[in-house]
Design a protein around this motif. Structure first.
Motif, PDB file in Angstrom:
ATOM      1  N   GLU A  39       0.894  -1.157  -0.043  1.00 26.13           N
ATOM      2  CA  GLU A  39       0.076  -0.138  -0.062  1.00 26.13           C
ATOM      3  C   GLU A  39       0.833   1.078   0.137  1.00 26.13           C
ATOM      4  N   GLY A  40       1.768   1.105   0.635  1.00 31.45           N
ATOM      5  CA  GLY A  40       2.957   2.131   0.758  1.00 31.45           C
ATOM      6  C   GLY A  40       3.593   2.564  -0.357  1.00 31.45           C
ATOM      7  N   GLU A  90       0.626   4.216  -2.876  1.00 28.97           N
ATOM      8  CA  GLU A  90       0.328   5.296  -2.188  1.00 28.97           C
ATOM      9  C   GLU A  90       1.554   6.448  -2.518  1.00 28.97           C
ATOM     10  N   GLU A  94       5.604   9.222   2.872  1.00 27.84           N
ATOM     11  CA  GLU A  94       4.361   9.600   3.287  1.00 27.84           C
ATOM     12  C   GLU A  94       3.651   8.299   3.027  1.00 27.84           C
ATOM     13  N   GLY A  95       3.497   7.639   1.746  1.00 30.27           N
ATOM     14  CA  GLY A  95       2.818   6.582   1.536  1.00 30.27           C
ATOM     15  C   GLY A  95       3.121   5.264   2.353  1.00 30.27           C
ATOM     16  N   LYS A 108       4.302   5.166   5.378  1.00 30.73           N
ATOM     17  CA  LYS A 108       4.122   5.550   6.664  1.00 30.73           C
ATOM     18  C   LYS A 108       2.416   5.126   6.717  1.00 30.73           C
ATOM     19  N   GLU A 109       1.747   5.607   5.872  1.00 33.19           N
ATOM     20  CA  GLU A 109       0.091   5.354   6.141  1.00 33.19           C
ATOM     21  C   GLU A 109      -0.085   4.087   5.609  1.00 33.19           C
ATOM     22  N   LYS A 115       0.807   1.740   8.560  1.00 36.72           N
ATOM     23  CA  LYS A 115      -0.012   1.844   9.678  1.00 36.72           C
ATOM     24  C   LYS A 115      -1.280   1.204   9.294  1.00 36.72           C
ATOM     25  N   GLU A 116      -1.940   1.363   8.067  1.00 39.56           N
ATOM     26  CA  GLU A 116      -3.108   0.667   7.945  1.00 39.56           C
ATOM     27  C   GLU A 116      -2.962  -0.812   8.059  1.00 39.56           C
TER      28      GLU A 116
END
Length: 325
Positions: free
Chosen positions: A252-253, A256, A272-273, A275-276, A279-280
């Motif tokens: 996913e990272g 994104e 940023e991708g 990290k997000e 996390k998800e």
């Protein structure tokens, strides 16, 4: 086995504090741990299961529940296995002792009697300090003064206690007894007075009847099996959840990151991708880990409420898992 039973087991705790012949022990324990202004004159045990007001309500079941001669209520709980939301649990249990004081009729003026709730814990609830005994009441946050003194909670975290025998105050002696009794072969000089000597006498394994020994060994085995199964379930769920969460997070990272990189620059977008996405992915991994723990506990016939406490899953989630078996 050692010379003395383990007071952290269900049988051991109730044997030392929850029987008619142990009232003197319980009275001194409450006086010291709660730092009461005066000794307790008399105690009466109350049935540990408090029935709900309606069939839809939950029940309150305590290890030790008693009332003294002036009407003060005392709840004492020993929690060996880790409990999620232990503070909420203590608050919830205390509400039974409060609401049961309500009297019928318009003349009642809410003149409540004090309620005390002591939770002895063989796990940590706050790992950012070394405080092993906390006395808690409602406080005015501006003046830092006690706002309501008729509801008191005490949390004792046994794992944090490491004081030497020559450093013990009155409350510490009880914490020492609860933590170290099964390791002792003789009564320490610092605990050689009453009612500690009576507590050690009651806790003598050699003094147990054949039925009591059977019950104690069952309680000890149950605690060991529960802790072993819970540890195994957590390790399995954590490993699988971490691996799957990391994989999904990276995928996913990267996705994104590429999208954001087109607009904001490849480097910033990827960071940023990632990290997000991580996390998800980890959150999803934790949820899948909890489902795996639940499957193991269901297979071991754990109580539904216990499974919900450990995994934080809903009854609907557990029902789905049961149907899939």
């Amino acid at each position: 086995m050692g010379r003395y039973i383990d007071p952290r087991t269900d049988f051991g705790f109730k044997r030392i504090f929850g029987q008619e012949d142990s009232k003197d022990i319980l009275k001194q324990f409450l006086f010291d741990v709660l730092a009461l202004p005066h000794p307790i004159a008399e105690l009466s045990y109350i049935p540990v299961e408090q029935l709900p007001a309606s069939p839809e309500d939950r029940r309150g079941i305590y290890d030790v529940y008693c009332v003294d001669a002036i009407g003060r209520r005392f709840i004492v709980e020993m929690q060996q296995g880790h409990q999620i939301n232990i503070k909420e649990r203590a608050l919830y249990y205390s509400t039974f002792t409060v609401t049961y004081q309500a009297q019928k009729g318009a003349d009642w003026q809410f003149n409540l009697l004090p309620v005390y709730c002591i939770a002895v814990l063989d796990f940590l609830i706050m790992d950012n300090d070394k405080q092993y005994l906390r006395r808690i009441q409602l406080m005015d946050t501006q003046t830092k003064t006690i706002f309501y003194d008729k509801l008191t909670f005490v949390f004792i975290e046994l794992l944090k206690f490491d004081r030497a025998l020559d450093q013990l105050n009155s409350a510490d002696k009880w914490v020492y007894l609860l933590k170290y009794m099964p390791e002792l072969q003789n009564i320490p000089a610092e605990l050689a007075g009453e009612p500690f000597t009576k507590a050690f006498s009651i806790a003598e394994e050699a003094a147990l009847s054949s039925e009591e020994r059977w019950l104690y060994e069952g309680s000890l085995k149950q605690a060991r099996v529960f802790n072993a199964q819970l540890t195994a379930a957590r390790e399995t769920g954590l490993k699988e959840g971490h691996e799957e969460g990391l994989k999904e997070g990276l995928e996913e990272g990267l996705k994104e990151g590429r999208e954001k990189g087109l607009e904001e620059g490849l480097k910033e977008g990827l960071e940023e991708g990632l990290k997000e996405g991580l996390k998800e992915g980890l959150e999803e991994g934790r949820r899948k880990r909890n489902f795996e723990i639940a499957r193991i506990m269901i297979a071991q016939s754990f109580d539904t409420k216990a499974i919900m406490v450990v995994t934080e899953l809903s009854e609907a989630d557990l029902s789905t898992l049961v149907e899939q078996r």
